[in-house]
Design a protein around this motif. Structure first.
Motif, mmCIF file in Angstrom:
data_model
loop_
_atom_site.group_PDB
_atom_site.id
_atom_site.type_symbol
_atom_site.label_atom_id
_atom_site.label_comp_id
_atom_site.label_asym_id
_atom_site.label_seq_id
_atom_site.Cartn_x
_atom_site.Cartn_y
_atom_site.Cartn_z
ATOM 1 N N ARG A 138 2.107 1.794 -3.349
ATOM 2 C CA ARG A 138 0.964 2.066 -4.393
ATOM 3 C C ARG A 138 0.884 3.823 -4.002
ATOM 4 N NH1 ARG A 138 -4.770 -1.280 -4.118
ATOM 5 N NH2 ARG A 138 -5.111 0.147 -2.350
ATOM 6 N N THR B 123 0.214 -5.732 3.402
ATOM 7 C CA THR B 123 -0.697 -6.721 2.846
ATOM 8 C C THR B 123 -0.806 -8.035 3.393
ATOM 9 O OG1 THR B 123 1.659 -7.691 1.859
ATOM 10 C CG2 THR B 123 0.827 -5.715 0.479
ATOM 11 N N PRO C 236 -3.484 3.660 -9.357
ATOM 12 C CA PRO C 236 -4.902 3.061 -9.149
ATOM 13 C C PRO C 236 -5.026 2.037 -7.897
ATOM 14 C CG PRO C 236 -4.528 3.051 -11.456
ATOM 15 C CD PRO C 236 -3.152 3.323 -10.528
ATOM 16 N N GLN C 237 -6.296 2.152 -7.095
ATOM 17 C CA GLN C 237 -6.671 0.969 -6.141
ATOM 18 C C GLN C 237 -6.484 -0.361 -6.775
ATOM 19 O OE1 GLN C 237 -7.274 1.659 -2.629
ATOM 20 N NE2 GLN C 237 -6.336 3.798 -3.333
ATOM 21 N N SER C 238 -6.906 -0.305 -7.987
ATOM 22 C CA SER C 238 -6.572 -1.758 -8.554
ATOM 23 C C SER C 238 -5.384 -2.554 -8.891
ATOM 24 C CB SER C 238 -7.675 -1.837 -10.008
ATOM 25 O OG SER C 238 -6.736 -0.865 -10.730
ATOM 26 N N THR C 239 -4.094 -1.677 -8.638
ATOM 27 C CA THR C 239 -2.953 -2.220 -8.836
ATOM 28 C C THR C 239 -2.473 -3.325 -7.885
ATOM 29 O OG1 THR C 239 -2.001 0.330 -9.289
ATOM 30 C CG2 THR C 239 -0.388 -1.446 -8.834
ATOM 31 N N PRO C 240 -2.271 -4.584 -8.507
ATOM 32 C CA PRO C 240 -1.895 -5.460 -7.716
ATOM 33 C C PRO C 240 -0.796 -5.183 -6.831
ATOM 34 C CG PRO C 240 -2.124 -6.329 -9.969
ATOM 35 C CD PRO C 240 -2.093 -4.694 -9.975
ATOM 36 N N HIS D 41 0.780 -1.318 0.195
ATOM 37 C CA HIS D 41 -0.340 0.069 0.082
ATOM 38 C C HIS D 41 0.878 1.422 -0.015
ATOM 39 C CE1 HIS D 41 -3.327 -2.835 1.256
ATOM 40 N NE2 HIS D 41 -3.854 -1.926 0.729
ATOM 41 N N ARG E 13 -2.979 -12.501 -8.261
ATOM 42 C CA ARG E 13 -2.932 -11.205 -9.382
ATOM 43 C C ARG E 13 -1.526 -11.050 -9.749
ATOM 44 N NH1 ARG E 13 -4.730 -8.992 -12.277
ATOM 45 N NH2 ARG E 13 -5.001 -6.735 -11.600
#
Length: 264
Positions: free
Chosen positions: A99, A218, A105-109, A96, A253
């Motif tokens: 990121r 994570t 983006p929040q969708s980034t693995p 996090h 992912r």
């Protein structure tokens, strides 16, 4: 298929544990590992960043002068000026904090590739060893410090030999307990469910606290920050109360977005 990888100490005969497992992981994913050294500097292909904490403006020019040639997959931010949003080919990041630092983006693995190690090196059918290990970070290695932990010394400086690396991993993951302040030793212990504790002895320093928080963000479990243990008793109490309940992130992912298109 080959892929060019850049990391700390690329091309040297010895490597820190986290960097030492990179070729093993790359081969597991079906690619030949090429270190990003002068021999390959003229190749036009993209460079891969996959294990490490140097995602900042000072480090990136060493990877490639052309930002469009840098692909990030599981790499992390920990210090310095973050790269400007949109200047790198980012497929996945470590956690996090990375990121958010890169404004992705929040969708980034999010997942450190070190969590793939059990798939690349299945745990051998060996009994649990007799002695616990003390595995200090590169900067905390001191002769005799392992005596305070009543453990054998585990050197995180690994020779670049597949046999030596596999022996080192096997020794680590068959230990009854691991006392450590090396992040990728912790990641390996979590991945293989080896009892461990994050420990700091007298004079030890935390290397880049943000990278630890990045990984911890994570993990599945109630603890979202590291609690450092100062002695054997507190280390075992931490494992019993907290550590054994932590779970690694799902790497599905991360595997799905591995940049196969940069292979050649």
């Amino acid at each position: 298929m080959k892929v060019i990888v850049h990391h700390w100490q690329t091309g040297l005969t010895r490597a820190n544990f986290g960097e030492a497992i990179v070729p093993l992981l790359v081969r597991h994913l079906g690619y030949e590992y090429l270190p990003n050294i002068r021999l390959h500097s003229t190749l036009p292909h993209k460079r891969l960043l996959m294990i490490g904490s140097e995602l900042n403006e000072d480090f990136l020019p060493r990877v490639h002068p052309d930002r469009s040639k840098i692909t990030v997959w599981g790499y992390g931010y920990s210090h310095g000026t973050p790269p400007k949003p949109g200047t790198l080919d980012v497929r996945a990041v470590r956690g996090h904090i990375t990121r958010e630092a890169l404004k992705l983006p929040q969708s980034t693995p999010m997942c450190d590739p070190g969590f793939l190690l059990p798939a690349a090196f299945p745990k051998p059918d060996l009994p649990t060893s007799k002695w616990p290990l003390y595995a200090p970070h590169w900067n905390n290695r001191r002769h005799g410090a392992e005596k305070a932990w009543q453990a054998d010394f585990f050197n995180v400086e690994i020779r670049r030999s597949s046999d030596y690396l596999q022996q080192a991993i096997a020794r680590l993951i068959t230990a009854p307990f691991v006392y450590t302040n090396s992040l990728h030793i912790v990641i390996t212990c979590l991945a293989y469910a080896v009892p461990f504790a994050p420990c700091l002895g007298p004079g030890d320093k935390i290397d880049k606290s943000l990278k630890w928080r990045d990984v911890w963000s994570t993990l599945e479990g109630e603890e979202k920050d590291v609690r450092w243990c100062q002695d054997v008793s507190s280390a075992h109490a931490w494992w019993e109360n907290i550590g054994q309940h932590l779970r690694p992130p799902d790497p599905t992912r991360l595997i799905e977005v591995f940049p196969r298109d940069i292979g050649f």
